[in-house]
Design a protein around this motif. Structure first.
Motif, PDB file in Angstrom:
ATOM      1  N   ALA A 137       1.082  -1.112   0.113  1.00  0.00           N
ATOM      2  CA  ALA A 137       0.106  -0.047  -0.216  1.00  0.00           C
ATOM      3  C   ALA A 137       0.915   1.199   0.066  1.00  0.00           C
ATOM      4  CB  ALA A 137      -1.007   0.097   1.200  1.00  0.00           C
ATOM      5  N   SER A 138       0.175   2.272  -0.343  1.00  0.00           N
ATOM      6  CA  SER A 138       0.970   3.820  -0.096  1.00  0.00           C
ATOM      7  C   SER A 138       0.293   4.583   0.789  1.00  0.00           C
ATOM      8  CB  SER A 138       1.012   4.210  -1.607  1.00  0.00           C
ATOM      9  OG  SER A 138       1.479   5.663  -1.388  1.00  0.00           O
ATOM     10  N   THR A 139       1.019   5.042   1.721  1.00  0.00           N
ATOM     11  CA  THR A 139       0.595   6.229   2.584  1.00  0.00           C
ATOM     12  C   THR A 139       0.407   7.444   1.807  1.00  0.00           C
ATOM     13  OG1 THR A 139       2.795   6.758   3.214  1.00  0.00           O
ATOM     14  CG2 THR A 139       1.749   4.807   4.609  1.00  0.00           C
ATOM     15  N   GLY A 140       0.931   7.630   0.480  1.00  0.00           N
ATOM     16  CA  GLY A 140       0.972   8.814  -0.061  1.00  0.00           C
ATOM     17  C   GLY A 140       2.614   9.436  -0.072  1.00  0.00           C
ATOM     18  N   SER A 141       3.206   8.972   0.625  1.00  0.00           N
ATOM     19  CA  SER A 141       4.332   9.494   0.818  1.00  0.00           C
ATOM     20  C   SER A 141       5.509   8.427   0.598  1.00  0.00           C
ATOM     21  CB  SER A 141       4.965  10.501   2.000  1.00  0.00           C
ATOM     22  OG  SER A 141       4.590   9.953   2.991  1.00  0.00           O
ATOM     23  N   ASP A 142       5.234   7.454   1.337  1.00  0.00           N
ATOM     24  CA  ASP A 142       6.043   6.078   1.271  1.00  0.00           C
ATOM     25  C   ASP A 142       5.242   4.794   0.853  1.00  0.00           C
ATOM     26  OD1 ASP A 142       8.364   7.366   2.771  1.00  0.00           O
ATOM     27  OD2 ASP A 142       6.642   7.815   4.390  1.00  0.00           O
ATOM     28  N   PHE A 143       5.984   3.880   0.682  1.00  0.00           N
ATOM     29  CA  PHE A 143       5.291   2.511   0.495  1.00  0.00           C
ATOM     30  C   PHE A 143       5.328   1.628   1.978  1.00  0.00           C
ATOM     31  CE2 PHE A 143       6.252   3.508  -3.796  1.00  0.00           C
ATOM     32  CZ  PHE A 143       4.977   3.464  -4.488  1.00  0.00           C
ATOM     33  N   LEU A 144       4.203   0.965   1.977  1.00  0.00           N
ATOM     34  CA  LEU A 144       4.109   0.057   3.041  1.00  0.00           C
ATOM     35  C   LEU A 144       3.989  -1.386   2.662  1.00  0.00           C
ATOM     36  CD1 LEU A 144       3.617  -0.491   6.279  1.00  0.00           C
ATOM     37  CD2 LEU A 144       1.070   0.024   5.644  1.00  0.00           C
ATOM     38  N   VAL A 145       4.837  -2.227   2.997  1.00  0.00           N
ATOM     39  CA  VAL A 145       4.903  -3.531   2.219  1.00  0.00           C
ATOM     40  C   VAL A 145       4.793  -4.457   3.645  1.00  0.00           C
ATOM     41  CG1 VAL A 145       6.195  -5.250   0.936  1.00  0.00           C
ATOM     42  CG2 VAL A 145       6.480  -2.622   0.638  1.00  0.00           C
ATOM     43  N   LEU A 146       3.883  -5.434   3.363  1.00  0.00           N
ATOM     44  CA  LEU A 146       3.562  -6.429   4.260  1.00  0.00           C
ATOM     45  C   LEU A 146       3.673  -7.935   4.109  1.00  0.00           C
ATOM     46  CD1 LEU A 146       0.348  -5.081   6.206  1.00  0.00           C
ATOM     47  CD2 LEU A 146       2.544  -4.558   6.888  1.00  0.00           C
ATOM     48  N   GLU A 147       4.403  -8.751   4.817  1.00  0.00           N
ATOM     49  CA  GLU A 147       4.583 -10.147   4.656  1.00  0.00           C
ATOM     50  C   GLU A 147       3.640 -10.913   5.878  1.00  0.00           C
ATOM     51  OE1 GLU A 147       5.585 -14.060   3.725  1.00  0.00           O
ATOM     52  OE2 GLU A 147       5.085 -12.265   2.407  1.00  0.00           O
ATOM     53  N   CYS A 148       2.597 -11.565   5.856  1.00  0.00           N
ATOM     54  CA  CYS A 148       1.977 -12.013   6.789  1.00  0.00           C
ATOM     55  C   CYS A 148       1.996 -13.561   6.929  1.00  0.00           C
ATOM     56  CB  CYS A 148       0.631 -11.520   6.490  1.00  0.00           C
ATOM     57  SG  CYS A 148       0.224  -9.661   6.368  1.00  0.00           S
ATOM     58  N   LYS A 149       2.318 -14.065   8.124  1.00  0.00           N
ATOM     59  CA  LYS A 149       2.096 -15.658   8.266  1.00  0.00           C
ATOM     60  C   LYS A 149       1.455 -15.710   9.633  1.00  0.00           C
ATOM     61  CE  LYS A 149       5.018 -16.481   5.215  1.00  0.00           C
ATOM     62  NZ  LYS A 149       4.381 -17.447   3.953  1.00  0.00           N
ATOM     63  N   ALA A 150       1.103 -17.140  10.073  1.00  0.00           N
ATOM     64  CA  ALA A 150       0.425 -17.256  11.312  1.00  0.00           C
ATOM     65  C   ALA A 150       0.918 -18.728  11.762  1.00  0.00           C
ATOM     66  CB  ALA A 150      -1.088 -17.197  11.126  1.00  0.00           C
ATOM     67  N   SER A 151       0.687 -19.104  12.666  1.00  0.00           N
ATOM     68  CA  SER A 151       0.675 -20.382  13.405  1.00  0.00           C
ATOM     69  C   SER A 151      -0.537 -20.518  14.728  1.00  0.00           C
ATOM     70  CB  SER A 151       1.959 -20.684  14.150  1.00  0.00           C
ATOM     71  OG  SER A 151       3.037 -20.672  13.108  1.00  0.00           O
ATOM     72  N   ILE A 152      -0.855 -21.600  15.003  1.00  0.00           N
ATOM     73  CA  ILE A 152      -1.746 -21.981  15.829  1.00  0.00           C
ATOM     74  C   ILE A 152      -0.778 -22.608  17.336  1.00  0.00           C
ATOM     75  CG2 ILE A 152      -3.468 -23.480  16.703  1.00  0.00           C
ATOM     76  CD1 ILE A 152      -4.813 -23.599  14.127  1.00  0.00           C
ATOM     77  N   VAL A 153      -0.897 -21.741  18.438  1.00  0.00           N
ATOM     78  CA  VAL A 153       0.024 -22.222  19.500  1.00  0.00           C
ATOM     79  C   VAL A 153      -0.882 -22.570  20.693  1.00  0.00           C
ATOM     80  CG1 VAL A 153       1.916 -20.931  18.629  1.00  0.00           C
ATOM     81  CG2 VAL A 153       0.272 -19.701  20.040  1.00  0.00           C
ATOM     82  N   GLU A 154      -0.454 -23.326  21.719  1.00  0.00           N
ATOM     83  CA  GLU A 154      -0.938 -23.513  22.915  1.00  0.00           C
ATOM     84  C   GLU A 154      -0.647 -22.190  23.893  1.00  0.00           C
ATOM     85  OE1 GLU A 154      -2.821 -25.928  24.030  1.00  0.00           O
ATOM     86  OE2 GLU A 154      -2.489 -27.062  22.337  1.00  0.00           O
ATOM     87  N   ASP A 155       0.577 -21.646  23.850  1.00  0.00           N
ATOM     88  CA  ASP A 155       0.811 -20.487  24.412  1.00  0.00           C
ATOM     89  C   ASP A 155       1.391 -19.263  23.510  1.00  0.00           C
ATOM     90  OD1 ASP A 155       1.936 -18.645  26.368  1.00  0.00           O
ATOM     91  OD2 ASP A 155       3.167 -19.878  27.584  1.00  0.00           O
ATOM     92  N   VAL A 156       0.450 -18.051  23.523  1.00  0.00           N
ATOM     93  CA  VAL A 156       1.038 -17.059  22.656  1.00  0.00           C
ATOM     94  C   VAL A 156       2.258 -16.469  22.876  1.00  0.00           C
ATOM     95  CG1 VAL A 156      -1.555 -16.965  22.006  1.00  0.00           C
ATOM     96  CG2 VAL A 156      -0.665 -15.347  23.901  1.00  0.00           C
ATOM     97  N   MET A 157       2.847 -16.563  24.081  1.00  0.00           N
ATOM     98  CA  MET A 157       3.900 -15.909  24.778  1.00  0.00           C
ATOM     99  C   MET A 157       5.117 -16.569  24.121  1.00  0.00           C
ATOM    100  SD  MET A 157       3.148 -13.302  26.058  1.00  0.00           S
ATOM    101  CE  MET A 157       4.499 -12.706  26.762  1.00  0.00           C
ATOM    102  N   LYS A 158       4.914 -17.913  23.806  1.00  0.00           N
ATOM    103  CA  LYS A 158       6.386 -18.732  23.458  1.00  0.00           C
ATOM    104  C   LYS A 158       6.372 -18.495  21.882  1.00  0.00           C
ATOM    105  CE  LYS A 158       6.099 -22.077  27.287  1.00  0.00           C
ATOM    106  NZ  LYS A 158       5.851 -23.517  27.721  1.00  0.00           N
ATOM    107  N   LYS A 159       7.661 -18.444  21.535  1.00  0.00           N
ATOM    108  CA  LYS A 159       8.047 -18.646  19.943  1.00  0.00           C
ATOM    109  C   LYS A 159       8.239 -20.099  19.666  1.00  0.00           C
ATOM    110  CE  LYS A 159       9.603 -13.978  20.666  1.00  0.00           C
ATOM    111  NZ  LYS A 159      10.723 -13.290  20.954  1.00  0.00           N
ATOM    112  N   THR A 160       7.221 -20.696  19.207  1.00  0.00           N
ATOM    113  CA  THR A 160       7.344 -22.307  18.862  1.00  0.00           C
ATOM    114  C   THR A 160       8.113 -22.164  17.561  1.00  0.00           C
ATOM    115  OG1 THR A 160       5.255 -21.883  17.261  1.00  0.00           O
ATOM    116  CG2 THR A 160       4.859 -22.503  19.791  1.00  0.00           C
ATOM    117  N   SER A 161       8.509 -23.520  16.993  1.00  0.00           N
ATOM    118  CA  SER A 161       9.248 -23.768  16.092  1.00  0.00           C
ATOM    119  C   SER A 161       8.913 -23.144  14.690  1.00  0.00           C
ATOM    120  CB  SER A 161       9.756 -25.252  16.077  1.00  0.00           C
ATOM    121  OG  SER A 161       8.390 -25.889  15.682  1.00  0.00           O
ATOM    122  N   SER A 162       7.439 -23.240  14.702  1.00  0.00           N
ATOM    123  CA  SER A 162       6.612 -22.755  13.535  1.00  0.00           C
ATOM    124  C   SER A 162       6.932 -21.226  13.453  1.00  0.00           C
ATOM    125  CB  SER A 162       5.336 -23.151  13.597  1.00  0.00           C
ATOM    126  OG  SER A 162       4.346 -22.571  14.503  1.00  0.00           O
TER     127      SER A 162
END
Length: 379
Positions: A137-162
């Protein structure tokens, strides 16, 4: 209303975000998280299904498919209070059902914080050995680029292997691309979706590369918005305004300085400036006063509505580039409204479509900042 927490993946990523032009806004997002309506989350998530095929290209065509996806979405995810909970383990859930939540939540969050609306986003694919998809997307002066991923976890505070794997692939992609434009806003996001309601879903922020250069952020934003509304109007109806708008979009795509056309009003065949076409409102399902127009579809156990805040049509007709890039719907939020339904939307037989057969039904609707209206009614 669902709540998502947000945090930097680690200290290194936090320092990278400090160099962006939106460091304060990102910091505020991390501090407070964000809330999103389930229907808005689902609508945003449809974006990942974009394909270069008829009926699969535009965002609006994809959002219309949400009519058939809401019941399915609730088959796999449960809403407990303000928490979104996965009903199945990651081994039992298909990858696309997981990733779409990350896409939907991230697009929504970035729009709320950085001032973009769904009208600003377009999806691009990068053709190389890693072949990751980006939203831009563009904010009008800069480009904003996103890469989105997701995982299902038992504890959202832990950074699982996925989750760690998602982060590694995003960083490898950055190394491979070696971006040359440090002023652009490059954001990666990994959603952690819980199996229980003891905590909210969480988004971890990382920093992906810019996949390809564009010459003008302001030109991109103007064109992205006009293309978005052209597709949304086309989905709902076919007013003559579309012919003039299509012609203008073509002109904007093929001139170097688009500002020479800013303020050059769209006119009808009589040379008169366009307003909201009367025939467009008269034949569409929507509110009695015409502030919302759209179409209704019948789901398994509910009616579903997709439409638009019609006030943006005046802005489109005026063709002020500054106005269209600044426009946001004044109806944004959730409410209950009466929608008068054209029986044709529900596939009623032709002989039943007298105006006296139009029925008024109370819908729970959400309106986002771009003026897109989604709603449901129990039947």
């Amino acid at each position: 209303m669902l709540h998502f927490d947000v945090n930097y993946y680690d200290g290194e990523e936090s320092r990278l975000f400090e160099r962006t032009t939106f460091a304060k806004e990102i910091h505020d997002l991390v501090a407070s998280g964000f809330d999103v309506e389930p229907l808005d989350l689902l609508a945003e998530s449809m974006f990942m299904e974009q394909k270069n095929q008829p009926n699969w290209i535009s965002r609006e065509e994809l959002v219309e498919r949400a009519f058939d996806r809401f019941d399915e979405f609730l088959d796999y995810y449960e809403i407990k209070g303000r928490t979104l909970v996965a009903r199945f383990s990651p081994q039992e859930m298909e990858n696309h059902r997981i990733e779409r939540v990350g896409v939907g939540a991230t697009l929504y969050a970035m729009g709320r914080v950085l001032g973009t609306t769904p009208a600003d986003w377009e999806k691009i694919s990068i053709e190389n050995k890693k072949n990751l998809d980006f939203q831009i997307a563009s904010t009008g002066s800069d480009f904003l680029v996103l890469e989105c991923k997701a995982s299902i976890v038992e504890d959202v505070m832990k950074k699982t292997s996925s989750i760690s794997s998602h982060k590694r692939h995003i960083k490898e992609k950055k190394q491979e691309q070696k971006p040359k434009r440090p002023s652009d806003i490059l954001i990666g996001a990994i959603a952690a979706i819980p199996r229980n309601d003891s905590s909210s879903a969480r988004i971890w922020l990382v920093d992906p590369p810019l996949p390809r250069p564009f010459t003008s952020a302001s030109q991109f934003k103007v064109l992205a918005r006009y293309r978005f509304y052209e597709r949304l109007i086309r989905l709902i109806g076919r007013p003559f305004l579309l012919i003039a708008l299509n012609t203008r979009i073509y002109a904007l795509e093929n001139i170097e300085n688009i500002e020479v056309l800013s303020g050059l009003t769209l006119v009808d065949i009589n040379g008169e400036p366009f307003g909201i076409p009367t025939s467009f409102l008269a034949n569409r399902s929507g509110t009695v006063e015409g502030s919302i127009a759209g179409i209704v579809r019948r789901g398994t156990d509910r009616l579903m509505f997709i439409g638009m805040d019609t006030s943006v049509i005046y802005v489109i007709a005026q063709q002020s580039h500054d106005s269209i890039t600044r426009w946001k719907s004044g109806m944004e939020g959730r409410r209950q409204v009466q929608i008068v339904i054209n029986p044709r939307d529900l596939r009623e037989a032709r002989y039943e479509i007298g105006r006296s057969n139009w029925q008024s039904v109370n819908f729970d609707i959400t309106v986002n900042s771009s003026g897109l209206v989604l709603g449901t009614a129990n039947v």
